[in-house]
Design an enzyme around this catalytic site. Structure first.
Site, PDB file in Angstrom:
ATOM      1  N   SER A  81       1.442  -0.591  -4.914  1.00 39.36           N
ATOM      2  CA  SER A  81       0.299  -0.529  -4.167  1.00 39.36           C
ATOM      3  C   SER A  81       0.332  -2.204  -3.951  1.00 39.36           C
ATOM      4  CB  SER A  81      -0.439   0.922  -3.934  1.00 39.36           C
ATOM      5  OG  SER A  81      -0.924   0.707  -3.557  1.00 39.36           O
ATOM      6  N   GLU A 126       4.617  -9.274   4.248  1.00 37.92           N
ATOM      7  CA  GLU A 126       3.541  -7.647   5.715  1.00 37.92           C
ATOM      8  C   GLU A 126       2.710  -8.966   6.185  1.00 37.92           C
ATOM      9  OE1 GLU A 126       4.568  -5.515   6.193  1.00 37.92           O
ATOM     10  OE2 GLU A 126       3.158  -4.564   7.324  1.00 37.92           O
ATOM     11  N   GLN A 145       9.861  -5.324   9.062  1.00 40.56           N
ATOM     12  CA  GLN A 145       9.979  -5.789   7.247  1.00 40.56           C
ATOM     13  C   GLN A 145      11.547  -5.052   7.051  1.00 40.56           C
ATOM     14  OE1 GLN A 145       8.892  -6.949   4.290  1.00 40.56           O
ATOM     15  NE2 GLN A 145       7.137  -6.452   5.139  1.00 40.56           N
ATOM     16  N   HIS A 177       0.731  -1.125  -0.232  1.00 41.64           N
ATOM     17  CA  HIS A 177       0.118  -0.088  -0.005  1.00 41.64           C
ATOM     18  C   HIS A 177       0.929   1.161   0.154  1.00 41.64           C
ATOM     19  CE1 HIS A 177      -2.845  -2.983   1.309  1.00 41.64           C
ATOM     20  NE2 HIS A 177      -2.675  -3.602   2.368  1.00 41.64           N
ATOM     21  N   HIS A 185      -7.209  -8.884   3.179  1.00 42.28           N
ATOM     22  CA  HIS A 185      -6.405  -8.459   2.509  1.00 42.28           C
ATOM     23  C   HIS A 185      -7.542  -9.116   1.054  1.00 42.28           C
ATOM     24  CE1 HIS A 185      -2.669  -7.608   0.689  1.00 42.28           C
ATOM     25  NE2 HIS A 185      -2.723  -8.519  -0.280  1.00 42.28           N
ATOM     26  N   ASP A 214      -0.106  -4.180  14.425  1.00 40.45           N
ATOM     27  CA  ASP A 214      -0.596  -4.335  14.142  1.00 40.45           C
ATOM     28  C   ASP A 214      -2.279  -4.332  13.327  1.00 40.45           C
ATOM     29  OD1 ASP A 214      -1.914  -4.452  10.607  1.00 40.45           O
ATOM     30  OD2 ASP A 214       0.441  -3.623  10.047  1.00 40.45           O
ATOM     31  N   ASN A 215      -2.111  -5.813  13.329  1.00 37.93           N
ATOM     32  CA  ASN A 215      -3.415  -6.283  13.139  1.00 37.93           C
ATOM     33  C   ASN A 215      -4.145  -6.136  13.994  1.00 37.93           C
ATOM     34  OD1 ASN A 215      -1.325  -7.391  11.467  1.00 37.93           O
ATOM     35  ND2 ASN A 215      -2.463  -9.724  11.086  1.00 37.93           N
ATOM     36  N   CYS A 219      -6.134  -2.328  13.142  1.00 39.98           N
ATOM     37  CA  CYS A 219      -7.238  -2.381  12.858  1.00 39.98           C
ATOM     38  C   CYS A 219      -8.183  -1.755  13.603  1.00 39.98           C
ATOM     39  CB  CYS A 219      -7.701  -3.599  12.663  1.00 39.98           C
ATOM     40  SG  CYS A 219      -6.824  -4.250  11.080  1.00 39.98           S
ATOM     41  N   ASN A 246       4.834 -10.986   9.657  1.00 45.43           N
ATOM     42  CA  ASN A 246       3.678 -10.537   9.576  1.00 45.43           C
ATOM     43  C   ASN A 246       3.581 -11.411  11.093  1.00 45.43           C
ATOM     44  OD1 ASN A 246       0.620 -10.815   9.768  1.00 45.43           O
ATOM     45  ND2 ASN A 246       0.490 -12.619  10.710  1.00 45.43           N
ATOM     46  N   LYS A 299       4.876  -7.595  14.950  1.00 42.36           N
ATOM     47  CA  LYS A 299       3.708  -6.715  13.969  1.00 42.36           C
ATOM     48  C   LYS A 299       2.098  -7.801  13.857  1.00 42.36           C
ATOM     49  CE  LYS A 299       1.723  -6.993   9.250  1.00 42.36           C
ATOM     50  NZ  LYS A 299       0.203  -6.925   9.450  1.00 42.36           N
ATOM     51  N   ASP A 319       3.266  -7.923   0.424  1.00 42.42           N
ATOM     52  CA  ASP A 319       1.557  -7.537   0.665  1.00 42.42           C
ATOM     53  C   ASP A 319       1.114  -8.279   0.509  1.00 42.42           C
ATOM     54  OD1 ASP A 319      -0.137  -6.309   3.350  1.00 42.42           O
ATOM     55  OD2 ASP A 319       0.212  -4.706   3.229  1.00 42.42           O
ATOM     56  N   SER A 348      -5.843   1.899  -2.591  1.00 48.28           N
ATOM     57  CA  SER A 348      -5.172   2.274  -0.973  1.00 48.28           C
ATOM     58  C   SER A 348      -3.837   3.461  -1.339  1.00 48.28           C
ATOM     59  CB  SER A 348      -3.997   0.410  -0.500  1.00 48.28           C
ATOM     60  OG  SER A 348      -3.367  -0.380  -1.290  1.00 48.28           O
ATOM     61  N   SER A 387       5.484  -2.663  12.028  1.00 51.19           N
ATOM     62  CA  SER A 387       5.478  -3.403  10.950  1.00 51.19           C
ATOM     63  C   SER A 387       7.061  -3.249  10.342  1.00 51.19           C
ATOM     64  CB  SER A 387       3.857  -3.627   9.956  1.00 51.19           C
ATOM     65  OG  SER A 387       3.480  -3.380  11.350  1.00 51.19           O
ATOM     66  N   HIS A 428      -3.943   2.599   9.017  1.00 48.35           N
ATOM     67  CA  HIS A 428      -3.002   2.059  10.155  1.00 48.35           C
ATOM     68  C   HIS A 428      -2.639   4.343  10.456  1.00 48.35           C
ATOM     69  CE1 HIS A 428      -4.652  -1.848  10.482  1.00 48.35           C
ATOM     70  NE2 HIS A 428      -3.298  -2.232  10.169  1.00 48.35           N
TER      71      HIS A 428
HETATM   72  P1  NAD Z   1      -6.476 -14.843  11.041  1.00 48.03           P
HETATM   73  O1  NAD Z   1      -5.691 -16.157  11.397  1.00 48.03           O
HETATM   74  O2  NAD Z   1      -5.851 -14.222  12.652  1.00 48.03           O
HETATM   75  O3  NAD Z   1      -8.162 -14.773  11.892  1.00 48.03           O
HETATM   76  C1  NAD Z   1      -8.296 -14.957  10.946  1.00 48.03           C
HETATM   77  C2  NAD Z   1      -9.857 -15.214  11.553  1.00 48.03           C
HETATM   78  O4  NAD Z   1     -10.754 -16.022  11.070  1.00 48.03           O
HETATM   79  C3  NAD Z   1      -9.014 -16.849  12.280  1.00 48.03           C
HETATM   80  O5  NAD Z   1      -9.654 -17.237  13.834  1.00 48.03           O
HETATM   81  C4  NAD Z   1      -9.873 -18.344  11.873  1.00 48.03           C
HETATM   82  O6  NAD Z   1     -10.734 -19.376  11.999  1.00 48.03           O
HETATM   83  C5  NAD Z   1     -11.236 -17.325  11.301  1.00 48.03           C
HETATM   84  N1  NAD Z   1     -12.010 -17.539   9.714  1.00 48.03           N
HETATM   85  C6  NAD Z   1     -11.575 -18.093   8.859  1.00 48.03           C
HETATM   86  N2  NAD Z   1     -12.608 -18.703   8.603  1.00 48.03           N
HETATM   87  C7  NAD Z   1     -13.795 -18.367   8.987  1.00 48.03           C
HETATM   88  C8  NAD Z   1     -15.267 -18.171   8.231  1.00 48.03           C
HETATM   89  N3  NAD Z   1     -15.880 -18.878   7.106  1.00 48.03           N
HETATM   90  N4  NAD Z   1     -16.107 -17.611   8.805  1.00 48.03           N
HETATM   91  C9  NAD Z   1     -15.899 -16.996  10.530  1.00 48.03           C
HETATM   92  N5  NAD Z   1     -14.292 -17.064  10.699  1.00 48.03           N
HETATM   93  C10 NAD Z   1     -13.722 -17.479   9.426  1.00 48.03           C
HETATM   94  O7  NAD Z   1      -5.672 -13.226  10.578  1.00 48.03           O
HETATM   95  P2  NAD Z   1      -5.876 -11.413  10.471  1.00 48.03           P
HETATM   96  O8  NAD Z   1      -3.907 -11.828  10.568  1.00 48.03           O
HETATM   97  O9  NAD Z   1      -6.914 -11.419  11.895  1.00 48.03           O
HETATM   98  O10 NAD Z   1      -6.361 -11.805   9.344  1.00 48.03           O
HETATM   99  C11 NAD Z   1      -7.367 -11.930   8.760  1.00 48.03           C
HETATM  100  C12 NAD Z   1      -6.900 -10.599   7.309  1.00 48.03           C
HETATM  101  O11 NAD Z   1      -7.014  -9.662   7.727  1.00 48.03           O
HETATM  102  C13 NAD Z   1      -6.349 -11.567   6.323  1.00 48.03           C
HETATM  103  O12 NAD Z   1      -6.430 -11.259   5.161  1.00 48.03           O
HETATM  104  C14 NAD Z   1      -5.116 -10.657   6.727  1.00 48.03           C
HETATM  105  O13 NAD Z   1      -3.749 -10.632   5.820  1.00 48.03           O
HETATM  106  C15 NAD Z   1      -5.907  -8.957   6.509  1.00 48.03           C
HETATM  107  N6  NAD Z   1      -4.439  -8.354   7.365  1.00 48.03           N
HETATM  108  C16 NAD Z   1      -6.025  -6.685   6.912  1.00 48.03           C
HETATM  109  C17 NAD Z   1      -4.969  -5.520   7.882  1.00 48.03           C
HETATM  110  C18 NAD Z   1      -5.584  -4.524   7.319  1.00 48.03           C
HETATM  111  O14 NAD Z   1      -5.237  -3.195   7.703  1.00 48.03           O
HETATM  112  N7  NAD Z   1      -7.049  -4.641   6.511  1.00 48.03           N
HETATM  113  C19 NAD Z   1      -4.172  -5.780   8.872  1.00 48.03           C
HETATM  114  C20 NAD Z   1      -3.481  -6.867   8.923  1.00 48.03           C
HETATM  115  C21 NAD Z   1      -3.999  -8.133   7.992  1.00 48.03           C
HETATM  116  N1  ADE Z   2      -1.172  -1.262   6.052  1.00 52.93           N
HETATM  117  C1  ADE Z   2      -3.242  -1.220   7.193  1.00 52.93           C
HETATM  118  N2  ADE Z   2      -1.789   0.416   7.056  1.00 52.93           N
HETATM  119  C2  ADE Z   2      -1.456   0.361   6.283  1.00 52.93           C
HETATM  120  C3  ADE Z   2      -0.802   1.638   6.442  1.00 52.93           C
HETATM  121  N3  ADE Z   2      -1.672   3.050   6.315  1.00 52.93           N
HETATM  122  N4  ADE Z   2       0.669   1.772   5.578  1.00 52.93           N
HETATM  123  C4  ADE Z   2       0.792   0.988   4.641  1.00 52.93           C
HETATM  124  N5  ADE Z   2       0.085  -0.784   5.054  1.00 52.93           N
HETATM  125  C5  ADE Z   2      -0.839  -0.437   5.935  1.00 52.93           C
END
Ligand code: NAD
Ligand code: ADE
Length: 469
Positions: free
Chosen positions: A76, A195, A404, A53, A340, A229-230, A234, A220, A225, A130, A81, A400, A392
């Site tokens: 990206s 990532e 990296q 991103h 993701h 971050d997660n 979030c 990750n 991380k 990522d 993003s 995070s 974030h």
């Molecule tokens: P994780 O594996 O810790 O958690 C995912 C959860 O979803 C698990 O507990 C799993 O059991 C559950 N799950 C799977 N299938 C399911 C279903 N059908 N119904 C209900 N629950 C279900 O993963 P995470 O680290 O929490 O990451 C989740 C997603 O978010 C990933 O795709 C990751 O890459 C992404 N992510 C996004 C950001 C962001 O900034 N948007 C940041 C970090 C991670």
């Molecule tokens: N993932 C979640 N937040 C982000 C940010 N601010 N920059 C890059 N990657 C990210």
């Protein structure tokens, strides 16, 4: 358009630079690493491709890698993003960048390829990925060439999936220009640092299938991380994305969060703090029990489909919210994803359904069913915190991205064999320590007797490798 960048508008550089300067003060980990490696420049003469991103925080990462000596190209890892001002500041400082907010899928994959294509037809030595798209393009390209070299023809494209077709067409275009492009660049690739959870899952699958072509570091699963971050990232950026796009009052609403992993836990805490009634769906009994013992209701999606005001997918899995689910939602339900990839919600099926789409604003769409019931989809089902907001905050991205940087140095120095590696715990503890001062947090020191008693060294590592934090 300039050969060394493709961005929205170079004139945005000055606002981008101001934001980068502010972010730097909130990113003590990256700034300390710049100082620590200022003289030795461990990434000197190494070409790095980034697919991550293109935000203000990423700009600070890019300039840190550059400070450490690397030659960088960046794209990206999501079509929505990019912060255009950050991309402009990077382009202005003469680092090639190919990213803007609102790319088409075709443009997105062309940008990924451009980031992988250095001068003199060279590829990268190192990749910061990522979600794994840069890694995927290389692997798919390599496998297509292998097929051609063995059979003497290219296979037909069989997929019905729009994005897969775009990738396959791009690879055929590259093959036409140079039928050995990927085989030629592969020997120079030392490895990738990944990532996110979903990207790591892809890497582990490739390794298990004996398809992985270079070493990979799982960033990750460093505690500094995913447990930061997660979770804490979030916890703040989910609400930001929902509110900036919809302006909805959260208090009192029923929010259904699908998935109670690190991301789901952060989302659930956040929504509870606004006064929402939070319901969790889970398939893993351990995570479901954790949610229940935090006081959240744990239900199946079918149980709550007509009750939720807001639905958030956070699973890294597919088809979590189906078209049939959306048909059963209440009027004006908000549906978004923070995982993701966008396949957590059946957006294609919704687009091809009886529901009529009206764009309220980019990344904020209303679908009206024949019954006149409406639902809102945020960021077209792509990660809402980055699609509808700026992701974030800088401080947590510093934790995070410090991992990296350490991962990139680890690969450069060790040139590891093909495998998926975790970073050593001393790196994790170093990253955490670099961030304590900024929050006025003061660390206690073990006495020699205490260290001996609990069986650790006075300077760490302080936990065994199975400790879960
Ligand atoms: P994780 O594996 O810790 O958690 C995912 C959860 O979803 C698990 O507990 C799993 O059991 C559950 N799950 C799977 N299938 C399911 C279903 N059908 N119904 C209900 N629950 C279900 O993963 P995470 O680290 O929490 O990451 C989740 C997603 O978010 C990933 O795709 C990751 O890459 C992404 N992510 C996004 C950001 C962001 O900034 N948007 C940041 C970090 C991670
Ligand atoms: N993932 C979640 N937040 C982000 C940010 N601010 N920059 C890059 N990657 C990210």
């Amino acid at each position: 358009m300039n050969d060394n960048y493709k961005i929205k508008d170079i004139k945005l550089y000055s606002i981008g630079r101001k934001k980068i300067k502010i972010a730097e003060k909130e990113m003590p980990g990256l700034i300390s690493l710049r100082k620590k490696y200022a003289k030795t420049k461990p990434l000197k003469n190494l070409r790095i491709t980034g697919s991550l991103h293109m935000t203000v925080e990423t700009a600070v990462l890019i300039e840190t890698l550059k400070d450490l000596g690397a030659d960088i190209r960046w794209a990206s890892c999501n079509i929505f993003s990019t912060q255009d001002e950050a991309a402009a500041a990077i382009a202005k400082s003469k680092i090639p960048v190919f990213a803007w907010k609102g790319e088409t899928l075709k443009e997105y994959w062309e940008c990924t390829f451009k980031a992988l294509s250095f001068e003199k037809s060279l590829g990268p030595n190192l990749i910061v990925d990522d979600g794994g798209d840069a890694t995927l393009l290389i692997h798919k390209g390599y496998s297509l060439e292998k097929f051609f070299n063995e059979k003497g023809f290219l296979p037909k494209i069989h997929s019905n999936n729009e994005e897969e077709i775009i990738i396959e067409k791009l690879l055929r275009k590259i093959h036409k220009k140079n039928p050995n492009h990927w085989h030629t660049i592969l020997p120079d690739i030392l490895g990738v640092s990944e990532e996110t959870t979903t990207g790591v899952a892809r890497l582990i699958k490739m390794k298990e299938d004996s398809d992985l072509l270079f070493a990979a570091v799982n960033v990750n699963d460093s505690a500094t991380k995913s447990k930061f971050d997660n979770l804490y990232g979030c916890r703040e950026s989910l609400a930001d994305g929902i509110k900036r796009s919809t302006d909805i009052m959260l208090a009192g609403k029923t929010v259904v969060i699908c998935g109670y992993g690190d991301v789901g836990k952060g989302c659930a805490q956040s929504m509870r703090s606004y006064g929402c009634n939070v319901v969790i769906t889970e398939i893993d009994p351990i995570c479901a029990l954790q949610a229940a013992m935090e006081g959240f209701q744990v239900k199946t999606i079918e149980d709550v489909i007509s009750k939720g005001h807001i639905f958030v997918t956070a699973t890294g899995n597919k088809d979590i919210i189906t078209l049939n689910h959306m048909r059963k939602m209440r009027d004006q339900a908000i549906v978004c994803n923070i995982g993701h990839f966008d396949n957590e919600i059946q957006i294609n099926e919704l687009n091809n359904s009886e529901a009529k789409k009206v764009v309220i604003e980019p990344q904020f769409d209303c679908y009206t069913f024949p019954s006149k019931k409406q639902i809102f989809i945020l960021a077209e089902g792509r990660l809402v915190n980055l699609g509808c907001s700026t992701g974030h905050a800088s401080f947590v991205m510093s934790t995070s991205f410090s991992n990296q940087v350490l991962a990139q140095i680890f690969i450069a120095q060790n040139k590891p064999n093909i495998d998926v590696y975790n970073l050593p715990k001393v790196f994790d503890e170093e990253v955490a320590e670099l961030h304590l001062n900024h929050l006025d947090a003061k660390l206690s020191k073990l006495t020699k007797e205490q260290a001996d008693y609990i069986g650790v060294s006075r300077n760490g590592p302080f936990k065994n490798k199975n400790y879960r934090y």
